[in-house]
Write a protein that holds these residues in place. Sequence first.
Motif, PDB file in Angstrom:
ATOM      1  N   ALA A  46       0.688  -1.144   0.255  1.00 19.51           N
ATOM      2  CA  ALA A  46      -0.008   0.046  -0.045  1.00 19.51           C
ATOM      3  C   ALA A  46       1.068   1.295  -0.072  1.00 19.51           C
ATOM      4  CB  ALA A  46      -0.764   0.143   1.455  1.00 19.51           C
ATOM      5  N   SER A  47       0.316   2.328  -0.606  1.00 21.21           N
ATOM      6  CA  SER A  47       1.162   3.604  -0.747  1.00 21.21           C
ATOM      7  C   SER A  47       1.190   4.248   0.425  1.00 21.21           C
ATOM      8  CB  SER A  47       0.756   4.408  -2.007  1.00 21.21           C
ATOM      9  OG  SER A  47      -0.716   4.811  -1.438  1.00 21.21           O
ATOM     10  N   VAL A  48       1.889   5.389   0.747  1.00 22.18           N
ATOM     11  CA  VAL A  48       1.872   5.945   2.016  1.00 22.18           C
ATOM     12  C   VAL A  48       0.438   6.865   2.194  1.00 22.18           C
ATOM     13  CG1 VAL A  48       2.884   8.031   3.340  1.00 22.18           C
ATOM     14  CG2 VAL A  48       4.211   6.505   1.861  1.00 22.18           C
ATOM     15  N   GLN A  49      -0.108   7.111   1.163  1.00 21.54           N
ATOM     16  CA  GLN A  49      -1.515   7.805   1.233  1.00 21.54           C
ATOM     17  C   GLN A  49      -2.657   6.768   1.581  1.00 21.54           C
ATOM     18  OE1 GLN A  49       0.536   8.512  -1.200  1.00 21.54           O
ATOM     19  NE2 GLN A  49       1.096  10.473  -1.057  1.00 21.54           N
ATOM     20  N   GLU A  50      -2.546   5.381   1.200  1.00 23.77           N
ATOM     21  CA  GLU A  50      -3.346   4.391   1.391  1.00 23.77           C
ATOM     22  C   GLU A  50      -3.177   4.039   3.088  1.00 23.77           C
ATOM     23  OE1 GLU A  50      -4.204   2.183  -2.721  1.00 23.77           O
ATOM     24  OE2 GLU A  50      -2.240   1.656  -1.435  1.00 23.77           O
ATOM     25  N   ALA A  51      -2.053   3.982   3.346  1.00 21.19           N
ATOM     26  CA  ALA A  51      -1.692   3.307   4.550  1.00 21.19           C
ATOM     27  C   ALA A  51      -0.475   3.969   5.378  1.00 21.19           C
ATOM     28  CB  ALA A  51      -1.407   1.839   4.734  1.00 21.19           C
ATOM     29  N   GLN A  59       3.811  13.590   3.174  1.00 18.00           N
ATOM     30  CA  GLN A  59       5.039  14.361   3.220  1.00 18.00           C
ATOM     31  C   GLN A  59       6.019  13.644   4.090  1.00 18.00           C
ATOM     32  OE1 GLN A  59       3.688  18.069   5.150  1.00 18.00           O
ATOM     33  NE2 GLN A  59       3.530  19.097   2.911  1.00 18.00           N
ATOM     34  N   TRP A  60       5.394  13.147   5.186  1.00 20.88           N
ATOM     35  CA  TRP A  60       6.417  12.062   5.915  1.00 20.88           C
ATOM     36  C   TRP A  60       6.345  10.730   5.206  1.00 20.88           C
ATOM     37  CZ3 TRP A  60       9.597  13.401   9.723  1.00 20.88           C
ATOM     38  CH2 TRP A  60       9.662  14.647  10.205  1.00 20.88           C
ATOM     39  N   PRO A  61       7.228  10.008   5.319  1.00 25.07           N
ATOM     40  CA  PRO A  61       7.472   8.546   4.886  1.00 25.07           C
ATOM     41  C   PRO A  61       6.421   7.689   5.784  1.00 25.07           C
ATOM     42  CG  PRO A  61       9.550   9.205   5.746  1.00 25.07           C
ATOM     43  CD  PRO A  61       8.932  10.216   5.950  1.00 25.07           C
ATOM     44  N   GLN A  62       6.173   6.826   5.436  1.00 23.37           N
ATOM     45  CA  GLN A  62       5.108   5.532   6.177  1.00 23.37           C
ATOM     46  C   GLN A  62       5.759   5.258   7.511  1.00 23.37           C
ATOM     47  OE1 GLN A  62       4.664   1.787   3.846  1.00 23.37           O
ATOM     48  NE2 GLN A  62       2.516   2.014   4.137  1.00 23.37           N
ATOM     49  N   GLY A  83       9.856   0.285   1.508  1.00 25.84           N
ATOM     50  CA  GLY A  83      10.371   1.487   0.790  1.00 25.84           C
ATOM     51  C   GLY A  83      11.127   2.400   1.823  1.00 25.84           C
ATOM     52  N   MET A  84      11.824   1.817   3.041  1.00 30.10           N
ATOM     53  CA  MET A  84      12.371   2.465   3.942  1.00 30.10           C
ATOM     54  C   MET A  84      11.555   3.341   4.931  1.00 30.10           C
ATOM     55  SD  MET A  84      14.979   0.802   3.498  1.00 30.10           S
ATOM     56  CE  MET A  84      16.358   1.208   4.674  1.00 30.10           C
ATOM     57  N   PRO A  85      10.463   2.830   5.542  1.00 33.23           N
ATOM     58  CA  PRO A  85       9.690   3.784   6.312  1.00 33.23           C
ATOM     59  C   PRO A  85      10.468   4.353   7.599  1.00 33.23           C
ATOM     60  CG  PRO A  85       9.093   1.607   6.811  1.00 33.23           C
ATOM     61  CD  PRO A  85      10.213   1.562   5.739  1.00 33.23           C
ATOM     62  N   SER A  86       9.749   5.322   8.158  1.00 31.23           N
ATOM     63  CA  SER A  86      10.170   5.755   9.478  1.00 31.23           C
ATOM     64  C   SER A  86       9.812   4.579  10.574  1.00 31.23           C
ATOM     65  CB  SER A  86       9.379   6.989  10.108  1.00 31.23           C
ATOM     66  OG  SER A  86       9.916   8.303   9.044  1.00 31.23           O
TER      67      SER A  86
END
Length: 160
Positions: free
Chosen positions: A77-82, A155-158, A103-106
């Motif tokens: 899921a994309s950052v916008q979706e989840a 704006q922020w990573p997942q 994708g290297m989230p926070s």
Amino acid sequence: QAVLQGIILLPLRATCLIIILLLAWLFASIATFCQPGRGSVPLKGWRRRMIRTALSGLTRTAYFIMGFQVKVKGKAASVQEAPIFVAAPHSSFFDAIIFTLTGMPSIVSRAENLSTPVFGTILSSLQPVAVSRQDPDSRKNTVAEITKRASSQGQWPQVI
């Protein structure tokens, strides 16, 4: 034969992993060098792309060197979706596989981890939500920071 392979492969793998770790530290250092608003503002542009591509590629390479090959079925899921991705019980180094593939989230991490040599620099480049065990308001602050990042509309990573 297997013992001979181990004698040869173990130092070779260890050397490659050390080189990968140092490269990851180098890329993390470059991406966070003179970063405006260090930790309070999301990484953007070339800094974020460098972290996503370089660290993700290096982590995948490290797992390959250790003998792991991961195949992904489906699409993350994309950052916008989840905006928040939950991985539990996160008790082993296998968490890094999820981390790399998303994708290297926070991440949410102890504040003490940020001061660790080499690993602290790499962790800082991932813009973690730092939790202090000494601060009584830390849980409330952590929840507020995760909520802020989740509602930032990409704006922020997942957050994992």
